[in-house]
Motif scaffolding. Sequence first.
Motif, PDB file in Angstrom:
ATOM      1  N   GLU A  29      19.055   1.732 -10.183  1.00  0.00           N
ATOM      2  CA  GLU A  29      18.994   2.961  -9.400  1.00  0.00           C
ATOM      3  C   GLU A  29      17.875   2.916  -8.368  1.00  0.00           C
ATOM      4  OE1 GLU A  29      19.675   6.833 -11.349  1.00  0.00           O
ATOM      5  OE2 GLU A  29      19.781   5.699 -13.228  1.00  0.00           O
ATOM      6  N   GLU A  30      16.774   2.270  -8.727  1.00  0.00           N
ATOM      7  CA  GLU A  30      15.647   2.217  -7.791  1.00  0.00           C
ATOM      8  C   GLU A  30      15.929   1.340  -6.575  1.00  0.00           C
ATOM      9  OE1 GLU A  30      14.573  -0.280 -11.505  1.00  0.00           O
ATOM     10  OE2 GLU A  30      15.486   1.670 -11.035  1.00  0.00           O
ATOM     11  N   LEU A  77      18.482   1.777  -4.715  1.00  0.00           N
ATOM     12  CA  LEU A  77      19.037   2.679  -3.712  1.00  0.00           C
ATOM     13  C   LEU A  77      17.901   3.449  -3.061  1.00  0.00           C
ATOM     14  CD1 LEU A  77      22.086   4.143  -5.670  1.00  0.00           C
ATOM     15  CD2 LEU A  77      22.121   2.362  -3.919  1.00  0.00           C
ATOM     16  N   THR A  78      17.856   3.417  -1.750  1.00  0.00           N
ATOM     17  CA  THR A  78      16.812   4.138  -1.031  1.00  0.00           C
ATOM     18  C   THR A  78      17.162   5.622  -0.973  1.00  0.00           C
ATOM     19  OG1 THR A  78      17.847   3.903   1.130  1.00  0.00           O
ATOM     20  CG2 THR A  78      16.443   2.085   0.387  1.00  0.00           C
ATOM     21  N   ASP A  79      16.181   6.408  -0.572  1.00  0.00           N
ATOM     22  CA  ASP A  79      16.437   7.834  -0.415  1.00  0.00           C
ATOM     23  C   ASP A  79      17.528   8.072   0.620  1.00  0.00           C
ATOM     24  OD1 ASP A  79      15.667  10.740  -0.765  1.00  0.00           O
ATOM     25  OD2 ASP A  79      15.217  10.505   1.371  1.00  0.00           O
ATOM     26  N   LEU A  80      17.517   7.270   1.689  1.00  0.00           N
ATOM     27  CA  LEU A  80      18.549   7.411   2.720  1.00  0.00           C
ATOM     28  C   LEU A  80      19.922   7.034   2.167  1.00  0.00           C
ATOM     29  CD1 LEU A  80      19.296   8.078   5.605  1.00  0.00           C
ATOM     30  CD2 LEU A  80      18.697   5.725   6.264  1.00  0.00           C
ATOM     31  N   ASP A  81      19.976   5.969   1.332  1.00  0.00           N
ATOM     32  CA  ASP A  81      21.240   5.608   0.683  1.00  0.00           C
ATOM     33  C   ASP A  81      21.807   6.800  -0.077  1.00  0.00           C
ATOM     34  OD1 ASP A  81      21.282   2.932   1.504  1.00  0.00           O
ATOM     35  OD2 ASP A  81      20.156   2.257  -0.255  1.00  0.00           O
ATOM     36  N   LEU A  82      20.963   7.415  -0.892  1.00  0.00           N
ATOM     37  CA  LEU A  82      21.414   8.526  -1.731  1.00  0.00           C
ATOM     38  C   LEU A  82      21.868   9.715  -0.894  1.00  0.00           C
ATOM     39  CD1 LEU A  82      18.658   8.311  -4.487  1.00  0.00           C
ATOM     40  CD2 LEU A  82      21.072   7.709  -4.741  1.00  0.00           C
ATOM     41  N   ARG A  83      21.146   9.985   0.180  1.00  0.00           N
ATOM     42  CA  ARG A  83      21.525  11.104   1.043  1.00  0.00           C
ATOM     43  C   ARG A  83      22.854  10.826   1.737  1.00  0.00           C
ATOM     44  NH1 ARG A  83      16.538  11.392   4.740  1.00  0.00           N
ATOM     45  NH2 ARG A  83      17.847  12.860   5.907  1.00  0.00           N
ATOM     46  N   ARG A  84      23.041   9.607   2.195  1.00  0.00           N
ATOM     47  CA  ARG A  84      24.301   9.256   2.853  1.00  0.00           C
ATOM     48  C   ARG A  84      25.474   9.307   1.866  1.00  0.00           C
ATOM     49  NH1 ARG A  84      22.210   4.049   6.446  1.00  0.00           N
ATOM     50  NH2 ARG A  84      21.715   5.210   8.358  1.00  0.00           N
TER      51      ARG A  84
END
Length: 335
Positions: A196-197, A199-206
């Motif tokens: 899970e780590e 995945l970047t914050d931007l990945d998760l938002r997208r």
Amino acid sequence: MFENNADQHTDQHTGARTVPSAGRYDVVVVGGGAAGLSAALVLGRARLRTLVVDAGKPRNAPSSHMQGYLSRDGMAPAEFLALGREEIARYGVELVRDRAVDVTRGEDFAVALGGGRTVRARRLVVATGLRDELPEVPGVAERFGRDVLHCPFCHGWEVRDEPFGVLGSGPMSAHQALLVSRWSKDVTLFLHTLAEEELTDLDLRRLAAAGVKVVPGEVAGLVVEDDRITGVRLAGGAPGGAGPVHELSVVFVAPRAVPRTALLERLGARLEETPHGAYPVVDGTGLTTVPGVWAAGNATGFTEQVVHAASGGYRAATAITGDLLMADLDAALGV
């Protein structure tokens, strides 16, 4: 072009000059896929004595149809290659079912074949492609090319609006999940071996913006009923335990690309590392850093589709034709 040879004759149908008993060719093309056959077609039409060495194991063999190739959309890959072999034969191009196991460079290129024969060529086209190394999840390899897919541009239209699963295996998995959401609004990214780590914050938002669900945990296998995927089963808490099943119809994976570069390495061609493996450094025609050696198709990169591969073979062949012409003229002039 040929050197003067008393055994040389011209084919009355094609105009191609051949040397029946000699093992020397103007060009040897290693690989009989779209890139290799396209190169051979152009070379044959240029009246160059050409041999195609084909192991008969194309990368797209698991697929029942190929898509996105103008005028050939929906054609079976095997049919496409069969037509290509018929076409090159019209121009006197020879084809042998064999593998090129070694190559050395001297006055000519000496290509050793698995059957024990050695052929020589003035120029060489390497169109050996790559192989896909699939995640070791039960059912993935067996269904690859059917309802386990890797390229939405190749197969997305045919499975549009079905519930998709994306098998996480590396940093590009989030991108793959986002991309396939163009063809379905029901997409689930199973992290599997992807932490899970990673995945970047931007990945998760997208992913959230695209409506892609993210499910942690390792995938234990595919659920198949009546010869079709009906779900993905997660691993249970206990070793060997069965976990929950997520219903879906299609699974996308990102295979690990393994370029077939052994011949190029043997010749000392310079390779360049990419996110999808090490590929030869080539110019716009496919010429490698080894004089006289061209590469085409997936031998030059992971993303080459059939239409790109055919184009690359064409470009290499036209460059080789001009190269051999100038070499012969310079030799005749003593330059």
